[in-house]
Enzyme design. Structure first.
Site, mmCIF file in Angstrom:
data_model
loop_
_atom_site.group_PDB
_atom_site.id
_atom_site.type_symbol
_atom_site.label_atom_id
_atom_site.label_comp_id
_atom_site.label_asym_id
_atom_site.label_seq_id
_atom_site.Cartn_x
_atom_site.Cartn_y
_atom_site.Cartn_z
ATOM 1 N N MET A 67 0.839 -1.201 0.000
ATOM 2 C CA MET A 67 0.000 0.000 0.000
ATOM 3 C C MET A 67 0.875 1.252 0.000
ATOM 4 O O MET A 67 1.532 1.523 -0.977
ATOM 5 C CB MET A 67 -0.928 -0.010 1.202
ATOM 6 C CG MET A 67 -1.944 -1.140 1.116
ATOM 7 S SD MET A 67 -3.622 -0.581 1.310
ATOM 8 C CE MET A 67 -3.675 -0.281 3.067
ATOM 9 N N CYS A 68 0.948 2.002 1.033
ATOM 10 C CA CYS A 68 1.552 3.324 1.151
ATOM 11 C C CYS A 68 0.484 4.372 0.839
ATOM 12 O O CYS A 68 -0.400 4.156 0.037
ATOM 13 C CB CYS A 68 2.736 3.587 0.218
ATOM 14 S SG CYS A 68 4.180 2.576 0.581
ATOM 15 N N GLY A 69 0.587 5.500 1.512
ATOM 16 C CA GLY A 69 -0.316 6.619 1.250
ATOM 17 C C GLY A 69 0.495 7.832 0.853
ATOM 18 O O GLY A 69 1.557 8.098 1.427
#
Lengths: 228, 297
Positions: B1-3
């Site tokens: 993921m990561c934002g």
């Protein structure tokens, strides 16, 4: 109409309230959800003739696994809207992100704006009507159901298609492996006329081209059955 | 993921609130990546002044650093420390010699950014904690980007946290994973571009630096990245006066953008944008695959 405010209630309580109302089957069938603020998994798993309007844009997986209910998103929807829908209707007034209607087995998904990549991926009976464009790899491995696109389709439309029917009014950037244009016969005009009317789509059946599987891939060759 | 989040202000009236808006956006993305968080902010230009942001696991290393560095460079140096980071302000004409001087004075200290306006703060931990530790909400600026990490390709360390900066006033954040970063790293080394960590995203930052050193604009460098980088990526990049976004052709890493007369904003999800002023009336769209978007001041 009853109102659920996501600024006041947590998501799990909100979904439980809607799910209970759907299966209880009382007289109160009209609901609205306010302040969605892009929340994930809104109005999922409904199993009953409820009518839910979400006033704003939603995040991942809105109206997933829907059965019988009508869910309207008065905004745009994040990835996976109406994923694995069984029946009922989901209407997105704005745009839908990736894999709208993925794996859906039934019901009708209407996207009034554009849908991005992988719209209807692995669809298994759902009908999807997109008023705008769809992105690349739409209807990838689509098995059954109908995808109708009033605008244009991106790259690799219908790659590795099975028996799903695809109708596009605008241009198709490219067809995926084993997807070919096919003749529009009277039964296709009738199917499309019915679907466009149910979706409230401003288009006529004769404006569309039909695409489907050429059935030339490995899995369609009976000689390969013995491999399993 | 990561934002990922990014904000490029067009209306100067919003500049005092840049840090507050950007930190708020990043905190909303916390559940996309709990490993580390970082923010790059482009502050007001201070004439003739260069800024170097340094990070140390032991903040005691900052004591006396301004005096020692001033002596080594032969010019005044001002230091302002916040937790594990400190910003050094010095004469822009002497900034080129500063990294070597720092390496010799404080061998364990890391430079997170250098340039005229950029400051980068990044640490292991959650966005809310990282933003609070450095007082990001009180920072003014013209544009900024932020990242909250779910690690895939390299270790969960401060050095592996985003944003990555590989040249003055440049930075990049990445959601995805690159598959040809080892090969690119060797090509960049031959071209004389150093990549300090094992992180694949830093290679992407260094690649863009190299392209811009060769004369490409930010937009051109991003176009070339589409040909030369293999893997999954949604990048948001900043330069002193520019802000760019590009997604790989498969585009499975999410991205939403919003634009009004006052700002351009980026979020991995729409949730990150909901508190921005006038978002209801903003043009909101999903950036197209393999399409470069960039804005300059």
């Amino acid at each position: 109409m009853q109102t659920l405010d996501l600024a006041q209630s947590d998501l799990r309580t909100l979904n439980a309230t809607l799910q209970t109302a759907a299966t209880a089957g009382g007289n109160e069938t009209a609901w609205e959800v306010v302040n969605p603020r892009g929340a994930h998994a809104l109005a999922v798993g409904l199993d009953g003739p409820l009518s839910v309007t979400v006033r704003g844009s939603t995040g991942y997986y809105c109206a997933g696994m829907n059965k019988q209910a009508t869910v309207q998103v008065a905004g745009s929807a994040g990835p996976g809207v109406a994923e694995n829908m069984m029946s009922g209707t989901v209407v997105v007034e704005g745009d839908a992100s990736q894999y709208a209607g993925a794996t859906g087995r039934g019901g009708l998904l209407v996207v009034k704006g554009n849908a991005s990549s992988r719209c209807g991926i692995s669809m298994k009976g759902i009908d999807i009507v997109v008023f705008g464009n769809v992105g690349h790899m739409s209807a990838f491995m689509a098995q059954a159901g109908t995808l109708v696109v009033l605008g244009d389709a991106g790259e690799a439309l219908g790659d590795s298609l099975y028996e799903a029917r695809l109708f596009v009014r605008g241009s198709v950037r490219s067809l995926g492996a084993d997807c070919v244009e096919k003749e529009m016969r009277p039964e296709h005009h009738a199917l499309l006329a019915d679907l466009l009317e149910r979706a409230g789509a401003p288009a006529a059946p004769e404006e569309f081209r039909r695409y489907g599987s050429a059935r030339r891939l490995y899995n369609f060759d009976i000689d390969n059955a013995s491999a399993y | 993921m990561c934002g990922i989040v990014g904000l490029f202000l067009k209306d100067p009236a919003l500049e005092p609130a840049l840090g507050e808006m950007l930190a708020g956006m990043l905190v909303t993305m916390t559940d996309r990546g709990p490993d580390s968080a970082g923010l790059a902010l482009y502050g007001p230009q201070e004439n003739g002044v260069a800024k170097i942001t340094v990070q140390s696991d032991d903040p005691a290393a900052f004591e006396g650093l301004d005096t020692a560095l001033a002596e080594a460079l032969g010019g005044p140096v001002a230091l302002s420390a916040a937790g594990s980071h400190a910003v050094l302000r010095l004469d822009a004409a002497r900034a080129g010699e500063a990294p070597a001087a720092l390496a010799s004075l404080r061998p364990g200290m890391r430079i997170t950014s250098r340039g005229e306006t950029i400051e980068i703060y990044k640490e292991v931990g959650l966005p809310a904690d990282v933003a609070a530790r450095f007082g990001v909400a009180g920072m003014a600026g013209t544009h900024g980007i932020g990242h909250t990490r779910m690690a895939t390709e390299s270790a969960v360390t401060t050095r592996g946290a985003h944003p990555f900066s590989t040249a003055p006033d440049q930075c990049l954040v990445h959601n995805g994973s690159l598959s040809n970063h080892h090969n690119l790293r060797r090509q960049l080394a031959r071209a004389g571009v150093a990549v300090e960590t094992e992180n694949d995203s830093e290679v992407a930052a260094a690649y863009l630096t190299w392209r811009m050193q060769e004369g490409a604009s930010l937009g051109d460098a991003l176009e070339q990245a589409l040909d030369d980088l293999d893997g999954f990526f949604t990048f948001v990049v900043g330069t002193r006066d520019g802000f760019g976004v590009v997604r790989d052709p498969i585009a499975c890493k999410p991205a939403v953008m919003a634009e009004t007369d006052a700002y351009v904003a980026f979020g991995s999800e729409y949730r990150a944008l909901v508190d921005l002023p006038g978002i209801e009336a903003a043009r909101v769209w999903e950036p197209e695959p393999a399409t470069v978007y960039f804005w300059t001041r």
